[in-house]
Design a protein around this motif. Structure first.
Motif, PDB file in Angstrom:
ATOM      1  N   LEU A  36       0.825  -1.084  -0.020  1.00  0.00           N
ATOM      2  CA  LEU A  36       0.066  -0.064   0.157  1.00  0.00           C
ATOM      3  C   LEU A  36       0.646   1.236   0.172  1.00  0.00           C
ATOM      4  O   LEU A  36       0.491   2.158  -0.752  1.00  0.00           O
ATOM      5  CB  LEU A  36      -1.004  -0.005   1.110  1.00  0.00           C
ATOM      6  N   MET A  37       1.805   1.105   0.673  1.00  0.00           N
ATOM      7  CA  MET A  37       2.691   2.325   0.816  1.00  0.00           C
ATOM      8  C   MET A  37       3.243   2.893  -0.672  1.00  0.00           C
ATOM      9  O   MET A  37       3.240   3.947  -0.883  1.00  0.00           O
ATOM     10  CB  MET A  37       3.854   2.244   1.673  1.00  0.00           C
ATOM     11  N   ASP A  38       3.763   1.608  -1.216  1.00  0.00           N
ATOM     12  CA  ASP A  38       4.415   1.693  -2.562  1.00  0.00           C
ATOM     13  C   ASP A  38       3.300   2.434  -3.522  1.00  0.00           C
ATOM     14  O   ASP A  38       3.270   3.441  -4.308  1.00  0.00           O
ATOM     15  CB  ASP A  38       4.696   0.446  -2.981  1.00  0.00           C
ATOM     16  N   ILE A  70       6.940  -6.926  -4.418  1.00  0.00           N
ATOM     17  CA  ILE A  70       5.534  -6.645  -4.579  1.00  0.00           C
ATOM     18  C   ILE A  70       5.570  -4.930  -4.682  1.00  0.00           C
ATOM     19  O   ILE A  70       4.363  -4.356  -4.690  1.00  0.00           O
ATOM     20  CB  ILE A  70       4.892  -7.211  -3.484  1.00  0.00           C
ATOM     21  N   THR A  71       6.521  -4.383  -4.940  1.00  0.00           N
ATOM     22  CA  THR A  71       6.838  -2.912  -4.970  1.00  0.00           C
ATOM     23  C   THR A  71       7.440  -2.550  -6.126  1.00  0.00           C
ATOM     24  O   THR A  71       8.136  -3.441  -6.898  1.00  0.00           O
ATOM     25  CB  THR A  71       6.996  -2.385  -3.612  1.00  0.00           C
ATOM     26  N   LYS A  72       7.517  -1.294  -6.789  1.00  0.00           N
ATOM     27  CA  LYS A  72       7.975  -0.731  -7.796  1.00  0.00           C
ATOM     28  C   LYS A  72       8.891   0.510  -7.438  1.00  0.00           C
ATOM     29  O   LYS A  72       9.882   0.847  -8.156  1.00  0.00           O
ATOM     30  CB  LYS A  72       7.032  -0.173  -8.731  1.00  0.00           C
ATOM     31  N   ASN A  73       8.532   1.345  -6.421  1.00  0.00           N
ATOM     32  CA  ASN A  73       8.953   2.697  -6.476  1.00  0.00           C
ATOM     33  C   ASN A  73       9.749   2.746  -5.161  1.00  0.00           C
ATOM     34  O   ASN A  73      10.872   3.423  -5.048  1.00  0.00           O
ATOM     35  CB  ASN A  73       8.309   3.643  -6.622  1.00  0.00           C
ATOM     36  N   ILE A  74       9.227   2.210  -3.883  1.00  0.00           N
ATOM     37  CA  ILE A  74       9.587   2.785  -2.590  1.00  0.00           C
ATOM     38  C   ILE A  74      10.883   2.215  -2.317  1.00  0.00           C
ATOM     39  O   ILE A  74      11.139   1.007  -2.632  1.00  0.00           O
ATOM     40  CB  ILE A  74       8.336   2.168  -1.644  1.00  0.00           C
ATOM     41  N   LYS A  75      11.759   3.124  -1.641  1.00  0.00           N
ATOM     42  CA  LYS A  75      13.043   2.780  -1.288  1.00  0.00           C
ATOM     43  C   LYS A  75      12.868   1.874   0.035  1.00  0.00           C
ATOM     44  O   LYS A  75      11.822   2.045   0.891  1.00  0.00           O
ATOM     45  CB  LYS A  75      13.817   3.943  -0.918  1.00  0.00           C
ATOM     46  N   LEU A  76      13.800   0.827   0.077  1.00  0.00           N
ATOM     47  CA  LEU A  76      13.759  -0.278   1.275  1.00  0.00           C
ATOM     48  C   LEU A  76      14.951  -0.332   1.995  1.00  0.00           C
ATOM     49  O   LEU A  76      16.084  -0.500   1.572  1.00  0.00           O
ATOM     50  CB  LEU A  76      13.490  -1.605   0.505  1.00  0.00           C
ATOM     51  N   ALA A  77      14.968   0.051   3.114  1.00  0.00           N
ATOM     52  CA  ALA A  77      15.936   0.286   4.254  1.00  0.00           C
ATOM     53  C   ALA A  77      15.925  -0.752   5.556  1.00  0.00           C
ATOM     54  O   ALA A  77      14.785  -0.882   6.086  1.00  0.00           O
ATOM     55  CB  ALA A  77      16.258   1.768   4.510  1.00  0.00           C
ATOM     56  N   SER A  78      17.186  -0.869   6.106  1.00  0.00           N
ATOM     57  CA  SER A  78      16.961  -1.545   7.209  1.00  0.00           C
ATOM     58  C   SER A  78      17.062  -0.460   8.497  1.00  0.00           C
ATOM     59  O   SER A  78      17.343   0.823   8.114  1.00  0.00           O
ATOM     60  CB  SER A  78      18.074  -2.425   7.659  1.00  0.00           C
ATOM     61  N   GLY A  79      16.233  -0.752   9.521  1.00  0.00           N
ATOM     62  CA  GLY A  79      16.018   0.505  10.312  1.00  0.00           C
ATOM     63  C   GLY A  79      16.081   0.149  11.962  1.00  0.00           C
ATOM     64  O   GLY A  79      14.987   0.116  12.205  1.00  0.00           O
ATOM     65  N   LYS A 325      -5.273   2.326   7.436  1.00  0.00           N
ATOM     66  CA  LYS A 325      -6.057   3.689   7.373  1.00  0.00           C
ATOM     67  C   LYS A 325      -4.780   4.884   7.814  1.00  0.00           C
ATOM     68  O   LYS A 325      -4.711   5.660   6.955  1.00  0.00           O
ATOM     69  CB  LYS A 325      -7.154   3.879   8.144  1.00  0.00           C
ATOM     70  N   SER A 326      -3.978   4.423   8.581  1.00  0.00           N
ATOM     71  CA  SER A 326      -2.897   5.486   9.123  1.00  0.00           C
ATOM     72  C   SER A 326      -1.943   5.629   7.853  1.00  0.00           C
ATOM     73  O   SER A 326      -1.576   6.766   7.720  1.00  0.00           O
ATOM     74  CB  SER A 326      -2.186   4.952  10.164  1.00  0.00           C
ATOM     75  N   ILE A 327      -1.712   4.477   7.271  1.00  0.00           N
ATOM     76  CA  ILE A 327      -0.800   4.747   6.253  1.00  0.00           C
ATOM     77  C   ILE A 327      -1.291   5.533   4.918  1.00  0.00           C
ATOM     78  O   ILE A 327      -0.564   6.398   4.373  1.00  0.00           O
ATOM     79  CB  ILE A 327      -0.266   3.414   5.474  1.00  0.00           C
TER      80      ILE A 327
END
Length: 341
Positions: A36-38, A70-79, A325-327
């Protein structure tokens, strides 16, 4: 300014059954949430590493790899990646692989972590706490910068003209951020190395960190790094709802997790007064309506000059539908408000 969402994979405790919620269900929910974020346009997703029963994720790179598919654009980081108890070669290999899967979207946030369970778990001594991190950071940065590595330390076997494969997409280089909790020495190290800085602000008043961030800017410039490339982020507990009853009810979810952590650290039980104080303009909790959260993020940009904000959004394991909903509100309402403030 980029807006991101971070998670630790909190799993709630069911007093009726005496068990934590199923980690498999939680991880699958996280993947739905990242999808959803993506789709809505969140810039970054950061996944934490823990080795405790109240967190579902011990290997963020595995969850991030699943998210990459399952995503295309969002950056993916360890946190964050708890580098002190990790093997730098394997860290680079895993995130370079993630970078190739995601077509160049992988990032690493390295830090010491806020828990120490990984040290005995992986056979490391807490007596080497500082030296482990510094040595492993040195090696990780060398692997990231050079294709053929020759390196020698005290706590790990040396490397002699060895190459770590595969290499990341951008000429073998991954974005590596230094995650700190407020220790001046850590901030100084990040500045001298020219590393992007991410500061965890989860209590007290954010304005108290102003001098620390100004110190980073000063030392970054003094070390001769290009100021136009400077990146500063903060990471804070966040939750968004347009329903006051949901925000009020979230106190109990938030309190449950804070009290679980606090019980092993000697903290007093978390109170409603602390919750409301944290939610105030000067507090460190970005919990409230879209307008309230946007105003506080804009205030952080004003006082710190941040280039990225990461909202840590799953503290206490809120219900999946409420998280979704928050996202959605974070992107559809908070982001445009921040852009115009």
């Amino acid at each position: 300014m980029e807006l991101g969402i971070g998670m630790f994979g909190d799993v709630s405790f069911d007093r009726a059954t005496g068990k934590y919620r199923d980690s498999g269900i939680k991880i699958r929910e996280i993947l739905e949430q990242v999808k959803l974020m993506d789709e809505v346009g969140i810039d970054v997703f950061a996944m934490g590493e823990h080795h405790r029963p109240d967190y579902a994720v011990s290997s963020p790179e595995i969850v991030l790899a699943a998210a990459a598919s399952i995503t295309k654009n969002i950056k993916l980081a360890s946190g964050v990646t708890v580098l002190s108890s990790s093997e730098p070669v394997k860290v680079y290999e895993d995130f370079a692989t993630l970078d190739l899967i995601s077509n160049g979207r992988a990032e690493i946030y390295v830090g010491r972590g806020s828990f120490i369970e990984s040290f005995p778990l992986y056979g490391y001594s807490l007596n080497d706490y500082e030296e482990l991190f510094n040595e492993k950071l040195d090696l990780l940065l060398k692997i990231n910068a050079e294709e053929n590595v020759t390196w020698k330390g005290k706590l790990r076997a040396p490397m002699q003209n060895q190459t770590v494969y595969p290499r990341a997409k951008n000429n073998g280089k991954l974005p590596i951020w230094r995650a700190v909790g407020g220790t001046p020495q850590s901030v100084l190290q990040a500045a001298e190395l020219g590393m992007p800085l991410i500061v965890a602000i989860i209590g007290g008043m954010p304005v108290q960190f102003r001098n620390l961030i100004e110190f980073y800017k000063q030392e970054y410039k003094k070390a001769g790094h290009d100021v136009s490339q400077m990146q500063i982020a903060i990471h804070s507990h966040t939750f968004v709802s347009d329903d006051p009853a949901v925000i009020d009810g979230y106190f109990h979810t938030y309190k449950a997790q804070m009290d679980r952590i606090g019980s092993s650290r000697g903290w007093a039980p978390f109170t409603k007064m602390q919750y409301e104080g944290g939610r105030s303009k000067d507090g460190a909790l970005f919990i409230g309506s879209p307008k309230e959260v946007a105003d506080k993020i804009a205030y952080m940009k004003e006082i710190f000059g941040i280039t990225r904000f990461i909202g840590h959004m799953d503290v206490g394991d809120p219900a999946h539908d409420i998280m979704m909903k928050s996202i959605g509100l974070f992107e559809k309402e908070v982001k445009p408000l921040v852009a115009h403030l």
